[in-house]
Design a protein around this motif. Sequence first.
Motif, short mmCIF file in Angstrom:
data_model
loop_
_atom_site.label_atom_id
_atom_site.label_comp_id
_atom_site.label_asym_id
_atom_site.label_seq_id
_atom_site.Cartn_x
_atom_site.Cartn_y
_atom_site.Cartn_z
N VAL A 33 3.67 -2.18 33.91
CA VAL A 33 3.77 -3.60 34.04
C VAL A 33 4.33 -3.78 35.48
O VAL A 33 5.10 -2.86 36.00
CB VAL A 33 4.47 -4.10 32.94
CG1 VAL A 33 4.02 -4.00 31.54
CG2 VAL A 33 5.82 -3.56 33.03
N ALA A 34 4.17 -4.93 36.10
CA ALA A 34 4.79 -4.98 37.44
C ALA A 34 6.21 -4.92 37.36
O ALA A 34 6.90 -5.09 36.21
CB ALA A 34 4.53 -6.58 37.80
N ASN B 190 1.72 -1.49 30.39
CA ASN B 190 0.98 -2.68 30.09
C ASN B 190 0.24 -2.30 28.74
O ASN B 190 -0.66 -1.70 28.73
CB ASN B 190 0.24 -3.46 31.41
CG ASN B 190 -0.65 -4.32 30.97
OD1 ASN B 190 -1.08 -4.42 29.72
ND2 ASN B 190 -0.79 -5.30 31.81
N THR C 223 -1.95 -4.03 27.25
CA THR C 223 -3.36 -4.30 27.10
C THR C 223 -4.20 -3.19 27.85
O THR C 223 -5.19 -2.60 27.36
CB THR C 223 -3.94 -5.65 28.04
OG1 THR C 223 -2.78 -6.63 27.97
CG2 THR C 223 -5.23 -5.90 27.91
N LEU C 224 -3.52 -2.53 28.75
CA LEU C 224 -4.02 -1.34 29.47
C LEU C 224 -3.87 -0.04 28.70
O LEU C 224 -4.63 0.98 29.06
CB LEU C 224 -3.69 -1.42 30.98
CG LEU C 224 -4.04 -2.58 31.71
CD1 LEU C 224 -3.25 -2.58 33.22
CD2 LEU C 224 -5.54 -2.69 31.64
C1 LIG Z 1 -1.51 -6.24 31.61
O1 LIG Z 1 -2.70 -6.14 32.11
C2 LIG Z 1 -3.39 -7.16 31.91
C3 LIG Z 1 -5.02 -6.86 32.65
O2 LIG Z 1 -4.95 -6.28 33.91
C4 LIG Z 1 -2.98 -8.43 32.77
O3 LIG Z 1 -4.05 -9.62 32.56
C5 LIG Z 1 -1.86 -8.83 32.38
O4 LIG Z 1 -1.05 -9.93 32.89
C6 LIG Z 1 -0.80 -7.67 32.27
N1 LIG Z 1 0.44 -7.94 31.65
C7 LIG Z 1 1.54 -7.35 32.23
C8 LIG Z 1 2.97 -7.61 31.44
O5 LIG Z 1 1.62 -6.77 33.44
#
Ligand SMILES: *[C@@H]1O[C@H](CO)[C@@H](O)[C@H](O)[C@H]1NC(C)=O
Length: 776
Positions: A399-400, A414, A416-417
């Motif tokens: 995550v960023a 992250n 999702t990933l």
């Molecule tokens: C996680 O990755 C997804 C897909 O790249 C992105 O849409 C989402 O913003 C990311 N979430 C975070 C918290 O970085």
Amino acid sequence: MLAAKRLLFLIVTFMLLQDNHHFSVVVVEATKHVHIVYMGEKKHDDPKITKEIHHELLSNVLGSKEAARGSMVYSYKHGFSGFAARLTQSEAEEISKFPVVVRVLPSRMHKLHTTRSWDFIGLELHRAKQSLLTDGKMGKGIIIGIIDSGVWPESKSFSDEGMGPVPSRWKGICQRGEHFNASNCNRKLIGARWFVKGSLAGGLGTFSTNKTGEYREFKSARDSFGHGTHTASIAAGNFVENANDYGLAEGLARGGAPRAHLAIYKACWFFQHACSDADILKAFDKAIHDGVDVLSISLGDEIPLFPYADRRDSIAIGSFHAVAQGITVVASAGNDGPISGTVANVAPWLITVGASTTDRRFMAAIMLGNNRTLWGQSLYTGKDHRGFYVVTYSERIAVASAEYVKGCGEGSLNKTLAAGKIVLCFKTSDEQDMVSASAAVSEAGGIGVIYAQSREDGSNPCVIPCVKVDYGIGTQILTYIRRARFPIAKLGFPSSAFGKLASPRVASFSSRGPSSISPQVLKPDIVAPGVDILAAFPSSDEKGAEYKLLSGTSMSAPHVAGIAALIKSMHSNWSPGAIRSALVTTASQTGTDGNEICDGGPTDKIGDPFDIGGGHVDPNKAMDPGLVYDTTISDYIRFLCSMGYSRESVANLTETKLRCKKDQHHGQNLNLPSIVIPSLRRRLTVTRTVTNVGPEDSVYEAVVKPPYGTSMKVEPQVLRFNSTTQVLTFKVSFASVREKARGGYKFGSLTWTDGEHFVRSPVAVRVLEFGIFPDV
Ligand SMILES: *[C@@H]1O[C@H](CO)[C@@H](O)[C@H](O)[C@H]1NC(C)=O
Ligand SMILES: *[C@@H]1O[C@H](CO)[C@@H](O)[C@H](O)[C@H]1NC(C)=O
Ligand SMILES: *[C@@H]1O[C@H](CO)[C@@H](O)[C@H](O)[C@H]1NC(C)=O
Ligand SMILES: *[C@@H]1O[C@H](CO)[C@@H](O)[C@H](O)[C@H]1NC(C)=O
Ligand SMILES: *[C@@H]1O[C@H](CO)[C@@H](O)[C@H](O)[C@H]1NC(C)=O
Ligand SMILES: CC(=O)N[C@H]1CO[C@H](CO)[C@@H](O)[C@@H]1O
């Protein structure tokens, strides 16, 4: 609802304030803490009289007998005199003014020394050393006391099959309590007591009544935590065939002295993961009274240690009295390595034990999509997720703005990933380990972890499949991930491998010397197996035995306690000092591969005396050391005097009427089986005395290996023992010979040999010259 919350908040705040010295004016005056009022050696044989004296003293200060009764926590009246009581700061100060009181200490909490890993499958103990086992009659008739978190009596390790009768000198009991009564003791487990008043009175926690939880606390000697069950079975567990867990690594499990009796003293409680000074001291007091021969202690402080002189800890005090009564006390060195100067339990009368690896590892294959197979270590035995999955690197799915991304820090991935993937992590901070990484990956939905790190100590229980690799293999996997269009990997099931790696090595977690209190006393004394040790564990279904792998110096101390019991069984008249000398001077400096023992820290250096003490314990040699460096209680007292203790406080530790002379060099002359000179200026001569315990007419010759930059001369060079002369004294003179050899410690040895015995003392010298001090 709101009101209830507020009340809770106030209570929490109040508890925080208690520990905060800035608020002591407001709170501490009104708050009673448990204090230990220590009164030195007991003056009366009748414990009733001693107890009355304690009550009298306390009534005097608190104003009434009722107040004294209400405040008294324990009366110590067997091994030494004193009591624990709830006192305010000013009451404690008042009591300390009584001449009979040596000192008043607040009761603190001590940590158990196994936090490094917490593992799940089976492994046999180090191989039986036949001759000491047989000559030491497997510890028959010897009683080992364990001060720890209790015992799980149903474990097969505590069966009394094949055990001799309970020794008639035994005065202990099998104390009743929750899920524990006299029927839980037998000829193996001959005694069990529990001490909780100090912990409860400390106000730090209460018993959990959570009967459905995974862990529940039993108000008895029954162990809910596992640590005490594990250490007791390492010291003296009976033979158990096919000990294993989750079907892996079946083997014969046994303790170091499988025919020795066990006495359990529970002073550590799960509800606070710790043990209070007041409870520990009571455990020592009772163990001395009951008649144990050896005590095993797998708990202690972390650095900074309290200087002996102003606030000696309960383990040092309790063990001093135990050793004075001829009881050998073995303690863990701590798990704060590989940083130097971290060793705990450094009192010179203790045998302090560091941890080493064994020759078994649990290897697991990592198969990559390019058909390459790499190997790592794992203890994860779950059957889930054993196929091929996408493998990725943590930085790709972070995550960023997350912290500790490379090491898969908490919340760094992250979701999702990460979902459904195996994640590769690189340890870059001491704050992290594979366990925390596996939790973070699992939390993010990942299904496996490959964890790259530099050290290979004990494996840990992960919540998902996990394999530990070194940085080299981690980098190869990373290269594959970067190059492959569709990187996939499969994590294999672990299996045990023997002798593939140099062993033993010093576990990187094992705390290192020099002693931060008294560097002239070499600590640790010795190292023993303490990585991935299989031993008994409480059963989750209350039906019987379970076996678990644990790592820590907590596991290595009971190995040495078991071996000390074997030696005691062979040589019943040997003092604790003689037993320690036998262990240290015969310990091995080489591993199974014939090379020197390596230090398992971040650099691959050869283990020095601050890593390994005398070396790796060698039980068969320890039973026939040839010569011993015996050390008596009065030697220890003279040593304390040399450290600047007041004559009164030392004299009151024991009745012995000794003049406490401040002898500059006596600290160097304590008759230890090792020589450490923390600051050699030009020259220094130390004295040692050896006692012949081998054939009467023996001639020993000195062989020296001087540390770099110093010369070393032994006088006399030859020791001749005959029927009338069995004790001889010699001097070793050190001189600095090289200007440049200063700053750090350099290492050498002194070995006395008659051609058959090799009585080796490790030597460490640090040359200090003027000029290394800064100009002001
Ligand atoms: C996680 O990755 C997804 C897909 O790249 C992105 O849409 C989402 O913003 C990311 N979430 C975070 C918290 O970085
Ligand atoms: C001790 O406990 C066991 C099992 O809980 C029970 O069967 C036995 O009757 C108890 N013995 C005594 C003397 O209370
Ligand atoms: C009680 O046990 C449950 C079930 O294991 C657990 O989730 C919970 O955290 C425990 N509560 C306490 C206070 O230990
Ligand atoms: C891996 O091995 C399998 C069967 O052994 C083979 O079919 C496949 O082509 C190999 N893959 C690579 C990338 O070499
Ligand atoms: C033993 O050695 C001592 C010192 O060398 C000597 O005085 C003594 O006479 C010897 N005793 C015997 C019995 O040889
Ligand atoms: C510091 C201390 O407690 N000193 C005492 C030691 O014991 C003697 C008698 O044995 C007392 O007189 C001291 O006051």
